[in-house]
Design an enzyme around this catalytic site. Structure first.
Site, PDB file in Angstrom:
ATOM      1  CB  ILE A  70      -0.961   0.017   1.215  1.00  0.00           C
ATOM      2  CG1 ILE A  70      -1.764  -1.280   1.302  1.00  0.00           C
ATOM      3  CG2 ILE A  70      -1.902   1.221   1.127  1.00  0.00           C
ATOM      4  CD1 ILE A  70      -2.650  -1.381   2.539  1.00  0.00           C
ATOM      5  N   PRO A  71       1.518   1.537  -1.143  1.00  0.00           N
ATOM      6  CG  PRO A  71       2.551   1.457  -3.229  1.00  0.00           C
ATOM      7  CD  PRO A  71       1.494   0.819  -2.400  1.00  0.00           C
ATOM      8  CG  HIS A  72       0.671   5.257   2.546  1.00  0.00           C
ATOM      9  ND1 HIS A  72       1.081   3.949   2.720  1.00  0.00           N
ATOM     10  CD2 HIS A  72       0.994   5.903   3.682  1.00  0.00           C
ATOM     11  CE1 HIS A  72       1.626   3.812   3.916  1.00  0.00           C
ATOM     12  NE2 HIS A  72       1.598   4.990   4.518  1.00  0.00           N
ATOM     13  N   GLY A  73       1.221   8.415   0.341  1.00  0.00           N
ATOM     14  CA  GLY A  73       1.942   9.637   0.642  1.00  0.00           C
ATOM     15  C   GLY A  73       1.025  10.831   0.741  1.00  0.00           C
TER      16      GLY A  73
END
Length: 156
Positions: A70-73
């Site tokens: 779950i890449p997030h930013g």
């Protein structure tokens, strides 16, 4: 918790334009470039997206294991949370805790000040992908439209 935070579901953020099931990426940098390009089609500059995702990964991998990450930013000047789903043609190394490569990616971008919403959406995603049958269905989905239909059915 404000009303906006409570009413947003990760599944409601995923639109057909933000689902890609045939992604060619051999490593994280290629994947992040693809994610940047996907959001650039919506008018969100690719570089801040890529930079935010890379900065978050430096804190620790967003891979959960079981082939999922779950890449997030946080994105400056973003007014509402955005999401995407990508499935790579072949799994890539993503420094997962179980040491297995990843091919299912749920991407989450949130405004800089969306801490509570960000955590709620991440929690919802972690719960969803913890279901083996759901992961199997994501792998088996023939194309973008099939993934979208699956996500819609989960939202009901």
């Amino acid at each position: 918790m404000n009303a906006n935070t409570a009413s947003v579901s990760i599944l409601s953020l995923l639109t057909p334009a933000h689902i890609e099931t045939d992604v060619v990426a051999h490593h994280r940098a290629e994947l992040f470039a693809e994610i940047g390009a996907l959001f650039a089609r919506d008018g969100i500059a690719a570089k801040p997206v890529i930079d935010a995702l890379e900065a978050r990964e430096k804190l620790g991998s967003t891979a959960l294991g079981l082939g999922v990450a779950i890449p997030h930013g946080r994105i400056k000047n973003l007014t509402q949370a955005r999401a995407a789903f990508l499935r790579t043609q072949a799994p890539i190394d993503f420094d997962a805790p179980d040491k297995k490569p990843v091919d299912l990616f749920f991407v989450l971008l949130v405004p800089e000040q969306a801490t509570e919403q960000h955590l709620q959406l991440l929690s919802e995603l972690a719960q969803l992908v913890g279901d083996r049958a759901f992961r199997d269905e994501l792998h088996a989905a023939a194309d973008d439209a099939a993934v979208f239909a699956l996500l819609q059915s989960k939202q009901q």
